[in-house]
Design a protein around this motif. Structure first.
Motif, mmCIF file in Angstrom:
data_model
loop_
_atom_site.group_PDB
_atom_site.id
_atom_site.type_symbol
_atom_site.label_atom_id
_atom_site.label_comp_id
_atom_site.label_asym_id
_atom_site.label_seq_id
_atom_site.Cartn_x
_atom_site.Cartn_y
_atom_site.Cartn_z
ATOM 1 N N LEU A 36 0.823 -1.205 0.000
ATOM 2 C CA LEU A 36 0.000 0.000 0.000
ATOM 3 C C LEU A 36 0.855 1.251 0.000
ATOM 4 O O LEU A 36 1.916 1.279 0.603
ATOM 5 C CB LEU A 36 -0.890 0.036 1.250
ATOM 6 N N ALA A 37 0.347 2.298 -0.625
ATOM 7 C CA ALA A 37 1.019 3.591 -0.555
ATOM 8 C C ALA A 37 0.357 4.482 0.476
ATOM 9 O O ALA A 37 1.023 5.238 1.170
ATOM 10 C CB ALA A 37 0.984 4.276 -1.923
ATOM 11 N N ALA A 38 -0.992 4.394 0.581
ATOM 12 C CA ALA A 38 -1.715 5.280 1.485
ATOM 13 C C ALA A 38 -3.054 4.675 1.865
ATOM 14 O O ALA A 38 -3.629 3.887 1.113
ATOM 15 C CB ALA A 38 -1.936 6.630 0.821
ATOM 16 N N ILE A 39 -3.535 5.083 3.051
ATOM 17 C CA ILE A 39 -4.862 4.684 3.507
ATOM 18 C C ILE A 39 -5.561 5.902 4.104
ATOM 19 O O ILE A 39 -4.912 6.835 4.575
ATOM 20 C CB ILE A 39 -4.811 3.531 4.539
ATOM 21 N N VAL A 40 -6.898 5.865 4.063
ATOM 22 C CA VAL A 40 -7.721 6.910 4.682
ATOM 23 C C VAL A 40 -8.756 6.211 5.560
ATOM 24 O O VAL A 40 -9.908 6.036 5.157
ATOM 25 C CB VAL A 40 -8.398 7.816 3.628
ATOM 26 N N PRO A 41 -8.354 5.767 6.755
ATOM 27 C CA PRO A 41 -9.318 5.113 7.635
ATOM 28 C C PRO A 41 -10.275 6.129 8.257
ATOM 29 O O PRO A 41 -9.881 7.241 8.605
ATOM 30 C CB PRO A 41 -8.440 4.452 8.705
ATOM 31 N N ILE A 42 -11.528 5.733 8.374
ATOM 32 C CA ILE A 42 -12.543 6.565 9.005
ATOM 33 C C ILE A 42 -13.012 5.837 10.258
ATOM 34 O O ILE A 42 -13.516 4.715 10.189
ATOM 35 C CB ILE A 42 -13.728 6.821 8.058
ATOM 36 N N ALA A 43 -12.818 6.477 11.403
ATOM 37 C CA ALA A 43 -13.278 5.942 12.690
ATOM 38 C C ALA A 43 -12.738 4.542 12.947
ATOM 39 O O ALA A 43 -13.460 3.669 13.409
ATOM 40 C CB ALA A 43 -14.804 5.973 12.763
ATOM 41 N N GLY A 44 -11.480 4.324 12.647
ATOM 42 C CA GLY A 44 -10.875 3.017 12.850
ATOM 43 C C GLY A 44 -9.928 3.020 14.036
ATOM 44 O O GLY A 44 -9.767 4.013 14.729
ATOM 45 N N SER A 101 1.493 6.124 4.075
ATOM 46 C CA SER A 101 0.852 7.412 4.322
ATOM 47 C C SER A 101 -0.534 7.161 4.896
ATOM 48 O O SER A 101 -1.273 6.306 4.413
ATOM 49 C CB SER A 101 0.740 8.210 3.024
ATOM 50 N N VAL A 102 -0.877 7.914 5.939
ATOM 51 C CA VAL A 102 -2.150 7.733 6.630
ATOM 52 C C VAL A 102 -2.832 9.082 6.809
ATOM 53 O O VAL A 102 -2.218 10.028 7.319
ATOM 54 C CB VAL A 102 -1.952 7.075 8.009
ATOM 55 N N LEU A 103 -4.083 9.165 6.383
ATOM 56 C CA LEU A 103 -4.958 10.295 6.682
ATOM 57 C C LEU A 103 -6.117 9.704 7.470
ATOM 58 O O LEU A 103 -7.047 9.146 6.910
ATOM 59 C CB LEU A 103 -5.462 10.978 5.412
ATOM 60 N N HIS A 104 -6.015 9.776 8.787
ATOM 61 C CA HIS A 104 -7.033 9.187 9.655
ATOM 62 C C HIS A 104 -8.105 10.234 9.938
ATOM 63 O O HIS A 104 -7.786 11.387 10.208
ATOM 64 C CB HIS A 104 -6.402 8.715 10.961
ATOM 65 N N ILE A 105 -9.376 9.816 9.906
ATOM 66 C CA ILE A 105 -10.502 10.714 10.153
ATOM 67 C C ILE A 105 -11.323 10.117 11.286
ATOM 68 O O ILE A 105 -11.732 8.953 11.212
ATOM 69 C CB ILE A 105 -11.358 10.871 8.882
ATOM 70 N N HIS A 106 -11.535 10.919 12.348
ATOM 71 C CA HIS A 106 -12.221 10.371 13.522
ATOM 72 C C HIS A 106 -12.899 11.494 14.294
ATOM 73 O O HIS A 106 -12.311 12.556 14.502
ATOM 74 C CB HIS A 106 -11.206 9.675 14.431
ATOM 75 N N ALA A 107 -14.135 11.248 14.748
ATOM 76 C CA ALA A 107 -14.884 12.236 15.531
ATOM 77 C C ALA A 107 -14.680 12.001 17.027
ATOM 78 O O ALA A 107 -14.635 10.863 17.496
ATOM 79 C CB ALA A 107 -16.370 12.157 15.194
ATOM 80 N N THR A 165 -14.484 14.136 -0.375
ATOM 81 C CA THR A 165 -13.868 13.702 -1.632
ATOM 82 C C THR A 165 -12.767 14.664 -2.053
ATOM 83 O O THR A 165 -11.702 14.238 -2.505
ATOM 84 C CB THR A 165 -14.923 13.598 -2.748
ATOM 85 N N ASP A 166 -13.012 15.963 -1.889
ATOM 86 C CA ASP A 166 -12.014 16.970 -2.259
ATOM 87 C C ASP A 166 -10.731 16.862 -1.436
ATOM 88 O O ASP A 166 -9.664 17.272 -1.885
ATOM 89 C CB ASP A 166 -12.592 18.385 -2.108
ATOM 90 N N VAL A 167 -10.830 16.318 -0.231
ATOM 91 C CA VAL A 167 -9.654 16.165 0.637
ATOM 92 C C VAL A 167 -9.036 14.769 0.481
ATOM 93 O O VAL A 167 -7.830 14.630 0.280
ATOM 94 C CB VAL A 167 -10.032 16.430 2.117
ATOM 95 N N ALA A 168 -9.854 13.730 0.586
ATOM 96 C CA ALA A 168 -9.343 12.354 0.633
ATOM 97 C C ALA A 168 -8.810 11.854 -0.703
ATOM 98 O O ALA A 168 -7.759 11.200 -0.742
ATOM 99 C CB ALA A 168 -10.427 11.412 1.145
ATOM 100 N N LEU A 169 -9.499 12.143 -1.797
ATOM 101 C CA LEU A 169 -9.062 11.619 -3.089
ATOM 102 C C LEU A 169 -7.694 12.159 -3.505
ATOM 103 O O LEU A 169 -6.801 11.369 -3.848
ATOM 104 C CB LEU A 169 -10.123 11.872 -4.157
ATOM 105 N N PRO A 170 -7.456 13.468 -3.456
ATOM 106 C CA PRO A 170 -6.101 13.944 -3.784
ATOM 107 C C PRO A 170 -5.041 13.370 -2.842
ATOM 108 O O PRO A 170 -3.926 13.074 -3.267
ATOM 109 C CB PRO A 170 -6.197 15.459 -3.630
ATOM 110 N N TRP A 171 -5.399 13.207 -1.564
ATOM 111 C CA TRP A 171 -4.453 12.618 -0.598
ATOM 112 C C TRP A 171 -3.991 11.251 -1.102
ATOM 113 O O TRP A 171 -2.803 10.951 -1.118
ATOM 114 C CB TRP A 171 -5.120 12.497 0.760
ATOM 115 N N LEU A 172 -4.938 10.435 -1.510
ATOM 116 C CA LEU A 172 -4.603 9.096 -1.989
ATOM 117 C C LEU A 172 -3.851 9.132 -3.315
ATOM 118 O O LEU A 172 -2.868 8.420 -3.493
ATOM 119 C CB LEU A 172 -5.879 8.267 -2.141
ATOM 120 N N LEU A 173 -4.291 9.961 -4.246
ATOM 121 C CA LEU A 173 -3.690 9.984 -5.579
ATOM 122 C C LEU A 173 -2.285 10.577 -5.597
ATOM 123 O O LEU A 173 -1.498 10.263 -6.489
ATOM 124 C CB LEU A 173 -4.601 10.754 -6.544
#
Length: 138
Positions: free
Chosen positions: A7-15, A31-37, A124-132
């Motif tokens: 893997l190059a990157a992940i965007v886990p949500i509430a993990g 690369s990790v962009l973690h999203i959590h409330a 989408t505007d944040v997560a997709l460019p992060w991954l790409l």
């Protein structure tokens, strides 16, 4: 963490990640962009202690940052509006610096939104460019 070399990157949500990091033996930087409330009641932001528990969100992201060779301690940054149903900029960027290129590690900390935030186009505007922008071996 078990297939990080694929893997190059992940965007886990509430993990969450393992409490015992020996269960995550692959040392590859991802690369990790973690999203959590903060108000997530299913996977609490503060973690869950015990042998079958998991670390807090920030401790878990800090482990990914350590694996990626980043400086310790995420730095809070700008606020953004990630959830259209919540008024104002409810999300705080936290970034870890000086990571081994090309790895990047960040956390989007939502002040509210629960376990499944109602993300809109901003997600989408944040997560997709992060991954790409992240590619293995570049």
């Amino acid at each position: 963490c078990e297939i990080g070399d694929q893997l190059a990157a992940i965007v886990p949500i509430a993990g969450a990640t393992f409490q015992d990091m020996s269960q995550c033996a692959n040392p590859t930087a991802v690369s990790v962009l973690h999203i959590h409330a903060l108000d997530d009641l299913v996977i609490p932001y503060v973690g869950r202690p015990g042998p079958r528990g998991y670390p807090s969100t920030e401790d878990g992201v800090a482990r990914w940052a350590q694996r990626a060779g980043c400086s310790p301690g995420g730095m809070p940054g700008e606020r953004v509006d990630m959830v259209p149903g919540i008024e104002g900029d409810e999300t705080i960027w936290m970034r870890w610096s000086d990571c081994q290129d090309p790895a990047k590690v960040a956390l989007l900390k939502l002040e509210e939104g629960g376990h499944v935030p109602g993300f809109g186009r901003r997600f989408t505007d944040v997560a997709l460019p992060w991954l790409l922008e992240r590619r293995r071996g570049q």
